[in-house]
Design a protein around this motif. Structure first.
Motif, mmCIF file in Angstrom:
data_model
loop_
_atom_site.group_PDB
_atom_site.id
_atom_site.type_symbol
_atom_site.label_atom_id
_atom_site.label_comp_id
_atom_site.label_asym_id
_atom_site.label_seq_id
_atom_site.Cartn_x
_atom_site.Cartn_y
_atom_site.Cartn_z
ATOM 1 N N GLU A 180 1.784 1.451 39.659
ATOM 2 C CA GLU A 180 1.231 2.762 39.994
ATOM 3 C C GLU A 180 1.385 3.092 41.478
ATOM 4 O OE1 GLU A 180 -2.151 3.964 36.805
ATOM 5 O OE2 GLU A 180 -2.858 2.762 38.501
ATOM 6 N N THR A 181 1.239 2.079 42.345
ATOM 7 C CA THR A 181 1.273 2.308 43.796
ATOM 8 C C THR A 181 2.688 2.544 44.314
ATOM 9 O OG1 THR A 181 -0.702 0.944 44.123
ATOM 10 C CG2 THR A 181 0.701 1.330 46.049
ATOM 11 N N TYR A 182 3.628 1.676 43.899
ATOM 12 C CA TYR A 182 4.967 1.687 44.500
ATOM 13 C C TYR A 182 6.013 2.401 43.643
ATOM 14 C CZ TYR A 182 2.826 -1.772 47.561
ATOM 15 O OH TYR A 182 1.995 -2.416 48.448
ATOM 16 N N LYS A 183 5.672 2.696 42.402
ATOM 17 C CA LYS A 183 6.535 3.454 41.499
ATOM 18 C C LYS A 183 7.952 2.868 41.377
ATOM 19 C CE LYS A 183 3.848 7.643 42.238
ATOM 20 N NZ LYS A 183 2.892 7.151 41.220
ATOM 21 N N PRO A 184 8.050 1.607 40.977
ATOM 22 C CA PRO A 184 9.377 1.024 40.757
ATOM 23 C C PRO A 184 10.064 1.668 39.562
ATOM 24 C CG PRO A 184 7.684 -0.419 39.875
ATOM 25 C CD PRO A 184 6.965 0.684 40.603
ATOM 26 N N THR A 185 11.374 1.549 39.535
ATOM 27 C CA THR A 185 12.159 2.053 38.401
ATOM 28 C C THR A 185 12.563 0.925 37.458
ATOM 29 O OG1 THR A 185 14.199 1.864 39.692
ATOM 30 C CG2 THR A 185 13.062 3.995 39.729
ATOM 31 N N ILE A 186 12.621 -0.319 37.967
ATOM 32 C CA ILE A 186 12.967 -1.483 37.139
ATOM 33 C C ILE A 186 11.885 -2.541 37.330
ATOM 34 C CG2 ILE A 186 14.719 -3.207 36.563
ATOM 35 C CD1 ILE A 186 16.799 -1.505 37.966
ATOM 36 N N PHE A 187 11.352 -3.034 36.222
ATOM 37 C CA PHE A 187 10.313 -4.057 36.264
ATOM 38 C C PHE A 187 10.814 -5.301 35.556
ATOM 39 C CE2 PHE A 187 6.435 -5.946 34.206
ATOM 40 C CZ PHE A 187 5.866 -6.447 35.372
ATOM 41 N N PHE A 188 10.702 -6.447 36.239
ATOM 42 C CA PHE A 188 11.131 -7.729 35.690
ATOM 43 C C PHE A 188 9.900 -8.554 35.347
ATOM 44 C CE2 PHE A 188 14.485 -6.181 38.406
ATOM 45 C CZ PHE A 188 15.666 -6.544 37.775
ATOM 46 N N GLY A 189 9.718 -8.878 34.074
ATOM 47 C CA GLY A 189 8.584 -9.684 33.636
ATOM 48 C C GLY A 189 9.031 -10.803 32.721
ATOM 49 N N VAL A 190 8.064 -11.560 32.220
ATOM 50 C CA VAL A 190 8.332 -12.636 31.258
ATOM 51 C C VAL A 190 7.482 -12.374 30.020
ATOM 52 C CG1 VAL A 190 8.951 -14.331 33.018
ATOM 53 C CG2 VAL A 190 6.566 -14.141 32.273
ATOM 54 N N PRO A 191 7.852 -12.955 28.871
ATOM 55 C CA PRO A 191 7.130 -12.646 27.631
ATOM 56 C C PRO A 191 5.622 -12.858 27.709
ATOM 57 C CG PRO A 191 9.185 -13.735 27.105
ATOM 58 C CD PRO A 191 9.055 -13.773 28.606
ATOM 59 N N THR A 192 5.179 -13.954 28.319
ATOM 60 C CA THR A 192 3.733 -14.196 28.375
ATOM 61 C C THR A 192 3.021 -13.114 29.171
ATOM 62 O OG1 THR A 192 4.144 -15.713 30.222
ATOM 63 C CG2 THR A 192 3.825 -16.693 28.039
ATOM 64 N N LEU A 193 3.669 -12.600 30.224
ATOM 65 C CA LEU A 193 3.052 -11.532 31.009
ATOM 66 C C LEU A 193 3.007 -10.232 30.214
ATOM 67 C CD1 LEU A 193 1.830 -10.390 33.605
ATOM 68 C CD2 LEU A 193 4.156 -9.946 34.412
ATOM 69 N N TYR A 194 4.115 -9.889 29.534
ATOM 70 C CA TYR A 194 4.095 -8.671 28.721
ATOM 71 C C TYR A 194 2.989 -8.758 27.674
ATOM 72 C CZ TYR A 194 8.479 -6.961 30.739
ATOM 73 O OH TYR A 194 9.435 -6.484 31.595
ATOM 74 N N GLY A 195 2.836 -9.921 27.048
ATOM 75 C CA GLY A 195 1.770 -10.100 26.069
ATOM 76 C C GLY A 195 0.398 -9.927 26.691
ATOM 77 N N ALA A 196 0.213 -10.493 27.895
ATOM 78 C CA ALA A 196 -1.083 -10.386 28.586
ATOM 79 C C ALA A 196 -1.359 -8.947 29.016
ATOM 80 C CB ALA A 196 -1.105 -11.318 29.794
ATOM 81 N N MET A 197 -0.318 -8.218 29.444
ATOM 82 C CA MET A 197 -0.504 -6.823 29.863
ATOM 83 C C MET A 197 -0.856 -5.939 28.666
ATOM 84 S SD MET A 197 2.575 -6.561 32.725
ATOM 85 C CE MET A 197 2.191 -4.922 33.384
ATOM 86 N N ILE A 198 -0.191 -6.180 27.542
ATOM 87 C CA ILE A 198 -0.521 -5.448 26.315
ATOM 88 C C ILE A 198 -1.962 -5.728 25.910
ATOM 89 C CG2 ILE A 198 -0.040 -5.320 23.835
ATOM 90 C CD1 ILE A 198 2.941 -5.943 24.601
ATOM 91 N N ASP A 199 -2.334 -7.010 25.920
ATOM 92 C CA ASP A 199 -3.695 -7.406 25.534
ATOM 93 C C ASP A 199 -4.732 -6.792 26.483
ATOM 94 O OD1 ASP A 199 -5.443 -9.095 23.824
ATOM 95 O OD2 ASP A 199 -5.834 -10.156 25.698
ATOM 96 N N TYR A 200 -4.399 -6.725 27.773
ATOM 97 C CA TYR A 200 -5.317 -6.157 28.771
ATOM 98 C C TYR A 200 -5.589 -4.691 28.475
ATOM 99 C CZ TYR A 200 -7.213 -4.939 33.374
ATOM 100 O OH TYR A 200 -8.022 -4.493 34.392
ATOM 101 N N VAL A 201 -4.543 -3.943 28.150
ATOM 102 C CA VAL A 201 -4.704 -2.523 27.848
ATOM 103 C C VAL A 201 -5.504 -2.339 26.558
ATOM 104 C CG1 VAL A 201 -3.465 -0.437 27.160
ATOM 105 C CG2 VAL A 201 -2.663 -1.768 29.106
ATOM 106 N N GLU A 202 -5.177 -3.124 25.549
ATOM 107 C CA GLU A 202 -5.867 -2.988 24.265
ATOM 108 C C GLU A 202 -7.344 -3.395 24.379
ATOM 109 O OE1 GLU A 202 -2.192 -3.592 21.099
ATOM 110 O OE2 GLU A 202 -3.447 -5.327 21.608
ATOM 111 N N LYS A 203 -7.620 -4.391 25.194
ATOM 112 C CA LYS A 203 -8.984 -4.907 25.322
ATOM 113 C C LYS A 203 -9.853 -3.997 26.194
ATOM 114 C CE LYS A 203 -9.367 -8.811 27.463
ATOM 115 N NZ LYS A 203 -9.218 -10.266 27.725
ATOM 116 N N THR A 204 -9.276 -3.468 27.295
ATOM 117 C CA THR A 204 -10.070 -2.670 28.231
ATOM 118 C C THR A 204 -10.040 -1.178 27.919
ATOM 119 O OG1 THR A 204 -8.219 -2.367 29.774
ATOM 120 C CG2 THR A 204 -9.595 -4.346 30.069
ATOM 121 N N GLY A 205 -9.012 -0.751 27.199
ATOM 122 C CA GLY A 205 -8.868 0.676 26.935
ATOM 123 C C GLY A 205 -8.373 1.465 28.131
#
Length: 529
Positions: free
Chosen positions: A260-285
């Motif tokens: 949100e702060t730096y507005k990148p165009t390409i994001f490099f992640g790993v599967p465990t992080l994508y899973g954790a980010m999805i879970d974070y959004v679903e859990k916190t709303g």
């Protein structure tokens, strides 16, 4: 320029640092870090000062330098400053124990150590065990601060000249080392050459990511890993784009805030992080603005199809899953923009040849599982001081990856597991990844790893180590529910005969699950029954 005895001169710092200034990009932001915006002109000056600082301390061509550095601008200054004088930087994981750094320093015989202050405080008590170390150069938040028995990075830097002529290196000189992640045992020193980064840039970054000068990259994977080194540093610098550096651990909220702060165009992640980010959004709303992203990338382990679909549903952005390795430097098989086949690793990246072979070395037809081998000019020179492993891993032009794969009729490659992770159940090969992906579709499962275990009759059966989502209680009923779930979605012989609920899976710092540690746990449990 050709010098007799040297070959054609080539120094990677020329392409990734100097070229951008010479091309008129001196005033453009190269690095976003916290509230700093570091231009290409400033970056070049800092790289030159770091190179001059090292030369003044006596570092010459081929001298090795261990880097224990967070993702800050000083990492990039040190990496390319060392390369520019022909020295060999060796970035290593910042999350290790003192005994691990003893291994890195003594194994590499590095004469120098560049390290952030908070990390040096942990190592200083065992300094006498570093056999070849001559200098400790400490990066402190307070530039005027110095620690006993060490040199201040910023004090030395400020005194150094901003002009620097590159050492007379050529394309095939050693440029840097990376240590393998240790997902299968002790880390191995992987020797990469001056031209390797340019090759990975021109193949994967340009032809798959279509990276260009307008891009802004953010890598959750840290710079000291091959994947992060490309995505967070030399890919953007190689095309005159910008990179966003985040010193902190890549937790879901931290990554969302950085996007949100730096507005990148390409994001490099790993599967465990994508899973954790999805879970974070679903859990916190909570909802986050990721509209700046044009593409996301995943590597390190196979991306579960459920993660791809959930991410696409939440954010409307594709994740390009691919496979790379420290030995190959970056990704050599990848999905493409607009041509993603979820669950697959994609197709061969232009510039790399890929084969699936049997135990005799014969190439296999589509849909038959075998060993993955690849060739391409970013493949490492070899391992440091590991003669026998070099003979097994680097065979002529081919690199033996150590993964089981098959290729479908459309040319997409499908990961089945590490060669030593595959299970033979009832005489039939079973991929632990297939079982894991099935269990991850269950709404209560956060993470899972499957290994083989003997059932008391001398036969191998699948055992699943399962991490449940917050609020879900482990129980015999839940175990049976998960078994029945897999039976409904997979062939009957593939279901996990045993399920053990566990709080956390052992992983490398890149997020790779260390299944060998789970096998060691099983051996310990069996020994202590």
């Amino acid at each position: 320029m050709e010098l007799r005895g040297f070959g054609r001169l080539y120094n990677a710092a020329g392409l990734f640092i100097d070229h951008n200034v010479h091309s008129g990009l001196g005033d453009k932001t190269a690095i976003y870090y916290r509230d700093e915006q570091i231009t290409y002109q400033t970056l070049q000056e800092k790289v030159n000062q770091t190179g001059n600082m090292l030369r003044a301390l006596g570092y010459r061509m081929e001298d090795r330098l261990i880097m224990v550095c967070h993702d800050t601008p000083e990492f990039i200054y040190t990496f390319f400053g060392a390369i520019k004088i022909g020295a060999v930087p060796i970035p290593v994981n910042t999350m290790m124990q003192p005994s691990d750094y003893e291994y890195f320093l003594n194994n590499s015989r590095a004469k120098g150590l560049v390290i952030h202050e908070d990390l040096w405080v942990r190592l200083e008590p065992v300094r006498e065990r570093f056999m070849f170390l001559e200098h400790v150069i400490v990066i402190s938040e307070n530039a005027n601060k110095s620690l006993d028995g060490t040199l201040s990075f910023h004090r030395l830097l400020d005194r150094a000249d901003k002009e620097l002529t590159a050492a007379p290196t050529n394309r095939d000189d050693a440029a840097f080392w990376l240590f393998s992640s240790g997902s299968t045992g002790d880390p191995k020193g992987v020797i990469h050459l001056q031209h390797d980064m340019e090759y990975a840039l021109n193949t994967y970054a340009r032809q798959v990511l279509e990276i260009n000068e307008q891009d802004r990259c953010l890598s959750a994977s840290k710079l000291y890993f091959a994947y992060g080194l490309g995505g967070g540093m030399y890919f953007p610098l190689g095309v005159g784009a910008s990179t966003v550096l985040v010193k902190e651990r890549p937790l879901p909220e931290t990554m969302f805030q950085a996007i949100e702060t730096y507005k990148p165009t390409i994001f490099f992640g790993v599967p465990t992080l994508y899973g954790a980010m999805i879970d974070y959004v679903e859990k916190t709303g909570r909802r986050f603005d990721v509209s700046s992203l044009r593409i996301c990338v995943s590597a390190g382990e196979a991306l579960p199809p459920s993660f791809y679909h959930k991410w696409k549903q939440l954010f409307g952005v594709d994740i390009l899953d691919g496979i790379g390795s420290t030995e190959a430097l970056h990704i050599f098989i990848s999905n493409r923009i607009g041509a993603v086949k979820p669950g697959s690793s994609g197709k061969a990246v232009p510039g790399y040849d890929v084969k699936i072979i049997d135990v005799q070395g014969n190439e296999l037809p589509p849909n038959e599982v075998g060993d993955l081998i690849i060739r391409g000019d970013s493949v490492a020179h070899g391992y440091w001081n590991l003669h026998e492993q070099n003979k097994r891993k680097f065979v002529g032009e081919w690199l033996y990856i150590g993964d089981k794969y098959y290729r479908d009729e459309e040319g997409y490659y499908w990961y089945c597991g590490r060669s030593d992770d595959m299970l033979k159940v009832g005489g039939i090969w079973v991929s632990p990844i297939e079982i894991e992906n099935c269990l991850l579709q269950h709404e209560d499962v956060l993470e899972v790893a499957v290994v083989g275990v003997e059932n008391g009759k001398g036969l191998t059966v699948p055992k699943a180590f399962v991490v449940l989502k917050d609020g879900v209680t482990p129980s015999a009923n839940k175990e049976e529910e998960l078994k029945q779930f897999t039976k409904q979605h997979l062939a009957h012989y593939k279901y996990p005969r045993i399920i053990e609920f566990i709080d956390e899976l052992p992983k490398t710092a890149t997020g790779k699950i260390q299944r060998f540690k789970l096998r060691q746990l099983l051996e310990y449990q069996n020994t202590n029954k």
